[in-house]
Motif scaffolding. Sequence first.
Motif, PDB file in Angstrom:
ATOM      1  N   ASP A 160       0.844  -1.198   0.000  1.00  0.00           N
ATOM      2  CA  ASP A 160       0.000   0.000   0.000  1.00  0.00           C
ATOM      3  C   ASP A 160       0.878   1.247   0.000  1.00  0.00           C
ATOM      4  O   ASP A 160       1.456   1.623   1.018  1.00  0.00           O
TER       5      ASP A 160
ATOM      6  N   GLY B 231      -1.602   5.197  -2.643  1.00  0.00           N
ATOM      7  CA  GLY B 231      -2.144   5.728  -3.889  1.00  0.00           C
ATOM      8  C   GLY B 231      -1.724   7.181  -4.066  1.00  0.00           C
ATOM      9  O   GLY B 231      -0.685   7.621  -3.554  1.00  0.00           O
TER      10      GLY B 231
ATOM     11  N   ASN C  75      -1.997  -1.369  -4.077  1.00  0.00           N
ATOM     12  CA  ASN C  75      -2.441   0.023  -4.209  1.00  0.00           C
ATOM     13  C   ASN C  75      -1.248   0.848  -4.684  1.00  0.00           C
ATOM     14  O   ASN C  75      -0.410   1.274  -3.897  1.00  0.00           O
TER      15      ASN C  75
ATOM     16  N   VAL D 259       0.771   3.705  -7.592  1.00  0.00           N
ATOM     17  CA  VAL D 259       0.669   5.044  -8.174  1.00  0.00           C
ATOM     18  C   VAL D 259       1.010   4.955  -9.656  1.00  0.00           C
ATOM     19  O   VAL D 259       2.070   4.447 -10.030  1.00  0.00           O
TER      20      VAL D 259
ATOM     21  N   ALA E 248      -4.294   5.547 -11.825  1.00  0.00           N
ATOM     22  CA  ALA E 248      -4.690   5.304 -10.441  1.00  0.00           C
ATOM     23  C   ALA E 248      -5.965   6.071 -10.114  1.00  0.00           C
ATOM     24  O   ALA E 248      -6.224   7.152 -10.658  1.00  0.00           O
TER      25      ALA E 248
ATOM     26  N   THR F 235      -7.473   8.111  -1.176  1.00  0.00           N
ATOM     27  CA  THR F 235      -7.054   6.878  -1.852  1.00  0.00           C
ATOM     28  C   THR F 235      -6.313   5.926  -0.923  1.00  0.00           C
ATOM     29  O   THR F 235      -6.092   4.759  -1.268  1.00  0.00           O
ATOM     30  N   ASP F 236      -5.926   6.427   0.252  1.00  0.00           N
ATOM     31  CA  ASP F 236      -5.241   5.580   1.226  1.00  0.00           C
ATOM     32  C   ASP F 236      -6.229   4.828   2.116  1.00  0.00           C
ATOM     33  O   ASP F 236      -5.822   4.060   2.977  1.00  0.00           O
TER      34      ASP F 236
ATOM     35  N   GLU G 289      -8.096   2.433   1.083  1.00  0.00           N
ATOM     36  CA  GLU G 289      -8.410   1.479   0.017  1.00  0.00           C
ATOM     37  C   GLU G 289      -8.863   0.127   0.541  1.00  0.00           C
ATOM     38  O   GLU G 289      -9.584  -0.608  -0.139  1.00  0.00           O
TER      39      GLU G 289
END
Length: 460
Positions: A233, A236, A283, A285, A289, A309-310, A312
Amino acid sequence: MSSLFATAPEPTAIPISFVTRAGWEVLCATLPEAAQRFARAHGYSGKPGQFLALPTPEGDIGHVLFGLDEPDARGHDPFRAGQLPGLLPPGVYRLANAPHDTRLAVLAFALGVYKFGRYRTAEPPAVKLVPPDGIDVAAIARAVEAATLARDLINTPSNDMGPAELADAAQALAQRFGADFTCVVGEQLTTRNFPLIHAVGMAATRAPRLIDFTWGDPAHPKVTLVGKGVCFDTGGLDLKPSSAMLIMKKDMGGAANVLALAAMIMDAKLKLRLRVLIPAVENAVAGNAMRPLDIFPSRKGPTVEIGNTDAEGRLVLADALAYADEEAPDLLIDLGTLTGAARVALGPDLPPYYTDDETLALDLARCAKAENDPLWRLPLWGAYDSWLDSKVANINNAPSGGFAGSITCALFLQRFVESAKSWLHVDIYGWTPKAKPARPEGGECQAARAIFALLSERYG
């Protein structure tokens, strides 16, 4: 595990005596005079974790002393005996007296042997333990093998543990127990109506997927496990700082622990119909994205605005939970490494859990305490549900304000569960930041033993 336990009582096994400060003088008086003098010369007092090997007249190890907390002490650790494998010289040992909880002490001893050996050779255990009478060695081995599976999966770096490798591990487990395995991969997620799983994973070069396997008699009660499988992760486009990204290989800890729990269930042949669902993604970049304030449909129907976006993990779980819920299972359980808010509130060792089923909540709390697999109930606080409202979609995945982050995550997931007779959500950490007895630094098995104990009571 088979290499840890001595297969038969060993007459030459070295005794280990557990002692507390309060009981030290009584135990000391039972030792030979030379051993008493040796212990006193070394300042032994029985304080928690204090270790001393007493020699024989020939210079061999004749007896081991190990200090325990008082059972009512603040901060009492039932896994204190997990220090022993790192302290004992090679040999065969037996328990000379009973610790506060013999089963937990043996379990801790076995868990304390663990070393992650994929990239550096880990020597087999140099110590063996004669199992005390009354200990179910098979049950101990089951729990330790499951914990080893979870730890190994989490500790494996993301370059070797992406969505495909996680699927391979799940398939290997399914095949071992004769479970039926399927996997929905890449663009199939859109045609099969898993839009949120696809949205989270579409920027990665490694295709997202939904892992799915079933085991057991279809006539038995349905128990479905859903595990967050974010194999790395970055956050994003709402990029994490490097310090927060450093251990994000553990963000598939929910999946790892679901597989550990599934392994215990299948090995014990519990009388239930098991289904395991793991949305496995990275997740990443990239130019494609998902962006803040993008809006995506969900499998269940409600549209989701991306507030961050974090956040997710709740997105991939939402589609998987909705899919699981379509079968109306008797019990639906999800595990995920979801919120920093849970760590702020309860720290790394005490995951919060959420359910509206009062009987389930009480039973799980009891099992968690008995298994020394700590969990703490937090509320599905309905007054915060409106915080998830979006002005342009049905729901926002990450409400602004920063308050009650673990609770609002649970409330978000609750929106996608409707038909299951009972639902349990656990916000685990899946990581031990600083080594402690039986729990080495790194990936950790959390909640699986407590939930397995509960399921064993209900479906054993």
